[in-house]
Design a protein around this motif. Structure first.
Motif, mmCIF file in Angstrom:
data_model
loop_
_atom_site.group_PDB
_atom_site.id
_atom_site.type_symbol
_atom_site.label_atom_id
_atom_site.label_comp_id
_atom_site.label_asym_id
_atom_site.label_seq_id
_atom_site.Cartn_x
_atom_site.Cartn_y
_atom_site.Cartn_z
ATOM 1 N N GLU A 92 15.341 -19.585 -23.421
ATOM 2 C CA GLU A 92 15.395 -20.165 -22.015
ATOM 3 C C GLU A 92 15.355 -19.625 -20.936
ATOM 4 O OE1 GLU A 92 15.578 -24.149 -22.184
ATOM 5 O OE2 GLU A 92 14.305 -23.751 -23.829
ATOM 6 N N ASN A 93 16.240 -18.278 -20.786
ATOM 7 C CA ASN A 93 16.447 -17.699 -19.605
ATOM 8 C C ASN A 93 15.530 -16.469 -19.319
ATOM 9 O OD1 ASN A 93 17.211 -15.882 -21.646
ATOM 10 N ND2 ASN A 93 19.154 -15.544 -20.647
ATOM 11 N N LEU A 94 14.292 -16.455 -20.087
ATOM 12 C CA LEU A 94 13.297 -15.687 -19.700
ATOM 13 C C LEU A 94 12.172 -16.340 -19.286
ATOM 14 C CD1 LEU A 94 13.323 -13.040 -22.733
ATOM 15 C CD2 LEU A 94 14.468 -12.963 -20.793
ATOM 16 N N SER A 95 11.212 -15.659 -18.440
ATOM 17 C CA SER A 95 9.890 -16.047 -17.984
ATOM 18 C C SER A 95 8.993 -16.379 -19.093
ATOM 19 C CB SER A 95 9.501 -15.336 -17.001
ATOM 20 O OG SER A 95 8.985 -14.034 -17.460
ATOM 21 N N ALA A 96 7.931 -17.306 -18.744
ATOM 22 C CA ALA A 96 6.920 -17.377 -19.738
ATOM 23 C C ALA A 96 6.344 -16.266 -20.374
ATOM 24 C CB ALA A 96 5.883 -18.372 -19.175
ATOM 25 N N LYS A 97 5.951 -15.318 -19.200
ATOM 26 C CA LYS A 97 5.086 -13.880 -19.460
ATOM 27 C C LYS A 97 6.151 -13.061 -20.357
ATOM 28 C CE LYS A 97 6.137 -11.246 -15.378
ATOM 29 N NZ LYS A 97 5.483 -10.721 -14.062
ATOM 30 N N GLU A 98 7.494 -13.135 -20.105
ATOM 31 C CA GLU A 98 8.345 -12.308 -21.259
ATOM 32 C C GLU A 98 8.446 -12.807 -22.298
ATOM 33 O OE1 GLU A 98 11.552 -10.909 -17.487
ATOM 34 O OE2 GLU A 98 11.851 -12.754 -18.327
ATOM 35 N N ASN A 99 8.615 -14.181 -22.383
ATOM 36 C CA ASN A 99 8.467 -14.909 -23.884
ATOM 37 C C ASN A 99 7.402 -14.518 -24.688
ATOM 38 O OD1 ASN A 99 10.724 -17.151 -25.036
ATOM 39 N ND2 ASN A 99 10.462 -16.944 -22.528
ATOM 40 N N VAL A 100 6.257 -14.408 -24.066
ATOM 41 C CA VAL A 100 4.759 -14.138 -24.631
ATOM 42 C C VAL A 100 4.816 -12.819 -25.020
ATOM 43 C CG1 VAL A 100 2.284 -14.169 -24.385
ATOM 44 C CG2 VAL A 100 3.790 -16.242 -23.557
ATOM 45 N N SER A 101 5.297 -11.852 -24.147
ATOM 46 C CA SER A 101 5.313 -10.373 -24.360
ATOM 47 C C SER A 101 6.130 -10.038 -25.954
ATOM 48 C CB SER A 101 6.080 -9.495 -23.298
ATOM 49 O OG SER A 101 5.196 -9.829 -22.094
ATOM 50 N N ILE A 102 7.068 -10.945 -26.365
ATOM 51 C CA ILE A 102 8.174 -10.471 -27.252
ATOM 52 C C ILE A 102 7.358 -10.037 -28.684
ATOM 53 C CG2 ILE A 102 9.699 -11.367 -28.862
ATOM 54 C CD1 ILE A 102 10.849 -12.701 -26.561
ATOM 55 N N PRO A 103 6.282 -10.575 -29.155
ATOM 56 C CA PRO A 103 5.645 -10.597 -30.225
ATOM 57 C C PRO A 103 4.844 -9.126 -30.190
ATOM 58 C CG PRO A 103 5.081 -12.618 -29.895
ATOM 59 C CD PRO A 103 5.778 -12.126 -28.492
ATOM 60 N N LEU A 107 4.156 -3.391 -31.498
ATOM 61 C CA LEU A 107 2.963 -2.968 -31.526
ATOM 62 C C LEU A 107 2.942 -1.537 -30.627
ATOM 63 C CD1 LEU A 107 0.658 -5.915 -31.170
ATOM 64 C CD2 LEU A 107 1.649 -4.898 -33.377
ATOM 65 N N ARG A 108 4.138 -1.400 -29.987
ATOM 66 C CA ARG A 108 3.993 -0.141 -29.165
ATOM 67 C C ARG A 108 2.849 0.180 -28.325
ATOM 68 N NH1 ARG A 108 6.485 4.198 -33.703
ATOM 69 N NH2 ARG A 108 8.375 2.898 -34.390
ATOM 70 N N LEU A 109 2.616 -0.859 -27.675
ATOM 71 C CA LEU A 109 1.415 -0.766 -26.624
ATOM 72 C C LEU A 109 1.777 -0.342 -25.273
ATOM 73 C CD1 LEU A 109 -0.323 -4.419 -27.263
ATOM 74 C CD2 LEU A 109 -1.024 -2.236 -28.136
ATOM 75 N N SER A 110 0.991 0.253 -24.528
ATOM 76 C CA SER A 110 1.354 0.682 -22.992
ATOM 77 C C SER A 110 1.694 -0.830 -22.479
ATOM 78 C CB SER A 110 0.383 1.195 -22.450
ATOM 79 O OG SER A 110 -0.831 0.213 -22.007
ATOM 80 N N GLN A 111 2.453 -0.379 -21.224
ATOM 81 C CA GLN A 111 2.878 -1.847 -20.545
ATOM 82 C C GLN A 111 1.506 -2.346 -19.761
ATOM 83 O OE1 GLN A 111 5.949 -3.261 -20.060
ATOM 84 N NE2 GLN A 111 4.755 -4.940 -19.325
ATOM 85 N N LYS A 112 0.570 -1.572 -19.312
ATOM 86 C CA LYS A 112 -0.756 -2.194 -18.974
ATOM 87 C C LYS A 112 -1.535 -3.025 -20.002
ATOM 88 C CE LYS A 112 -5.126 -0.862 -16.577
ATOM 89 N NZ LYS A 112 -5.900 0.319 -16.409
#
Length: 222
Positions: A92-103, A107-112
């Motif tokens: 609840e206290n994270l943004s939409a994009k932060e929630n979607v980033s979790i999975p 995968l150890r991807l770059s931030q980009k």
């Protein structure tokens, strides 16, 4: 292909699933139809390797997922399965994009790479304009779209949805159905558990599986 072979699931003296046998070919759209408590959600959880059957076997592309140790089951799910839960299960206290980033974190991807993928799935779910909004400030329909975006972040080939329109109005329900149609065009294997009559008349369903009292009672095409 998903194969369910003689699946039974018991909770103490209660039988949640009884002798389930079902084959779902790759890229099919399947509806699991039944009232609340019929066993639909339990079946989805077993397909997703979130729960093991009491007996029987689940095979996905010849991998016996029901026999995998928990760690390997989690890894298989990460790489192959997206699951949108009925209660969204967002932070609840994270943004939409932060929630979607979790999975994407394992995968150890770059931030980009993460940002590119997150923006793409938010766009597919028609919720990119709310990417910086905190989830607790979003409407039910917006939360559902964020949950769907999260479930497709890893580009899984199998998408599972538990009552995806249960808490939505007609307009938002139609938005979800339109997304499901797009996912089918992308070649995804899709399984939706629902008792919502809005799914009775959509024209891109391959198979309807009717479940009553923990048993499959009927399977129809289209």
């Amino acid at each position: 292909m998903i194969e369910l072979i003689d699946i039974n699931k018991n909770f103490n003296e209660f039988s949640a699933l009884k002798n389930i046998n079902l084959i779902i070919p790759t890229s099919q759209f399947v509806i699991l139809k039944g009232v609340s408590g019929s066993g639909k959600s339990t079946l989805l959880s077993i397909i997703a390797s979130l729960m093991k059957p009491s007996s029987g076997e689940v095979k996905i592309d010849s991998v016996s997922t029901s026999k995998l140790p928990d760690h390997h089951a989690s890894q298989f799910r990460l790489n192959h399965i997206g699951f949108t839960l009925q209660n969204f299960a967002l932070i609840e206290n994270l943004s939409a994009k932060e929630n979607v980033s979790i999975p994407l974190i394992p995968l150890r991807l770059s931030q980009k790479e993460i940002d590119t993928r997150v923006n793409e799935v938010l766009r597919l779910a028609n919720i990119e304009h709310k990417k910086d909004s905190i989830v607790q400030n979003l409407s039910g329909g917006e939360r559902q779209r964020v949950a769907i975006a999260r479930s497709i972040a890893n580009d899984p080939k199998i998408l599972l949805f538990d009552e995806p329109t249960a808490s939505l109005d007609q307009e938002n329900s139609q938005t979800v159905i339109n997304m499901l149609k797009d996912f089918k065009k992308m070649g995804k294997t899709i399984i939706v558990a629902t008792h919502d009559p809005i799914f009775d008349h959509i024209d891109f369903v391959d198979k309807r599986v009717y479940i009553e009292k923990a048993k499959i009672v009927k399977i129809t095409d289209g």
